[in-house]
Design an enzyme around this catalytic site. Structure first.
Site: not given
Ligand code: HSE
Length: 307
Positions: A128, A181
């Site tokens: 991630e 993201t």
């Molecule tokens: N919590 C993260 C965001 C999840 O909202 O950026 C990304 O899938």
């Protein structure tokens, strides 16, 4: 056991009120991976179908997560990984998490489970970090544990599994655009007001209590996001219409899935979740947006072995 074929579930992170801390695993959509032991050290991505993504180990989220595990393992060999992507990258349902979590889960299983699931979350978070610049755990934790998870703390990492009522179903619609993201995090404010904080942690507590108590109305009242949704929803075509249509149809709540652009709703029962899907499709047909829709029960197991 030398080879494992697995299903790696898509996940919904944030679940409206729980930015970076809440997530749930889906059943109806996910990737497949084949992970194979080999005598040579290191990780090799030998096949990647379904999406255009890097295959170099250091640039691939499964590769990076796998290397994090190998670094702490006594195993002297390595692994070959085949990835069959069904989850579109940049769709907001945990595409990078599925690959990162799948790789470390399969490797750990092939090694006879030397690491705990909590430790696997740490390894998968490295994937991630590569994908979004931030090692968030709210997609990889539900992929690895299954069901609903809460990241109670990041330092130290503390993941809590939350029980959920069996009639809870998710509907997800993906407008056919890609939102990275990393980009959708850049537009967020770094500070929030105390007033917004009060509303938000009230809802997080309410959602957790609703899940424990199987209180669908409380779950619905708590699916609100006063902090992130007002900003990110601007990037999503037809968000307000789609959300109000889903709620009018009878969804308990509706919001952005992860960092978007997918939108999710939670409903009581499969039939209602299907109806919510129809309402979402109609909204997008009316405004001319192409979409994919998934209706799914919550996946209690997470990653599964396929034959
Ligand atoms: N919590 C993260 C965001 C999840 O909202 O950026 C990304 O899938």
């Amino acid at each position: 056991m030398e080879t494992l074929k697995i299903f790696c579930p898509a996940t919904i992170a944030n679940v409206s009120c729980g930015f970076d801390v809440l997530g749930l695993a889906l059943d109806a959509v996910g990737d497949e991976m084949v992970v194979r032991k080999r005598s040579e050290k290191g990780i090799r991505i030998t096949k990647l179908e379904g999406q255009k993504l890097p295959m170099e180990t250091h640039l691939n989220v499964a590769g990076v997560a796998g290397l994090a595990l190998l670094e702490q393992s006594e195993y002297q060999g390595g692994f070959d990984i085949e990835i069959y992507k069904k989850i579109k990258a940049g769709s907001g349902i945990g595409s990078s998490a599925a690959s990162s979590a799948g790789a470390v889960w399969a490797m750990n299983t092939l090694l006879g489970n030397p690491f705990s699931t909590a430790k696997l979350v740490e390894f998968a978070m490295e994937g991630e970090r590569l994908a979004s610049g931030v090692a968030h755990a709210d997609n990889v934790a539900p992929a690895l544990f299954g069901g609903f998870t809460l990241v109670r703390s990041y330092h130290p990492l503390d993941i809590v599994q939350i029980p959920f009522p069996s009639e809870l179903f998710a509907t997800v619609i993906h407008p056919q655009i890609e939102v990275k993201t990393a980009d959708s995090r850049k537009i967020l404010k770094t500070n929030i007001s105390l007033q917004d904080g009060i509303k938000q942690w009230g809802n997080v507590g309410g959602l957790i209590a609703g899940l424990f108590l199987k209180d669908y109305a409380l779950i619905g009242r708590s699916l609100q996001d006063h902090i992130v949704e007002p900003i990110r929803s601007i990037l999503i075509p037809g968000f307000d219409d789609l959300k109000s249509g889903a709620l009018q149809t009878g969804a308990l709540g509706c919001g952005i899935s992860g960092s978007g652009p997918s939108i999710f709703a939670l409903s009581k029962g499969d039939e209602m979740a299907q109806n919510v899907g129809e309402s979402m499709k109609k909204t997008y047909r009316d405004i001319g947006v192409d979409y994919d829709v998934h209706v799914s029960k919550i996946n209690a197991e997470g990653i599964k072995i396929l034959d």
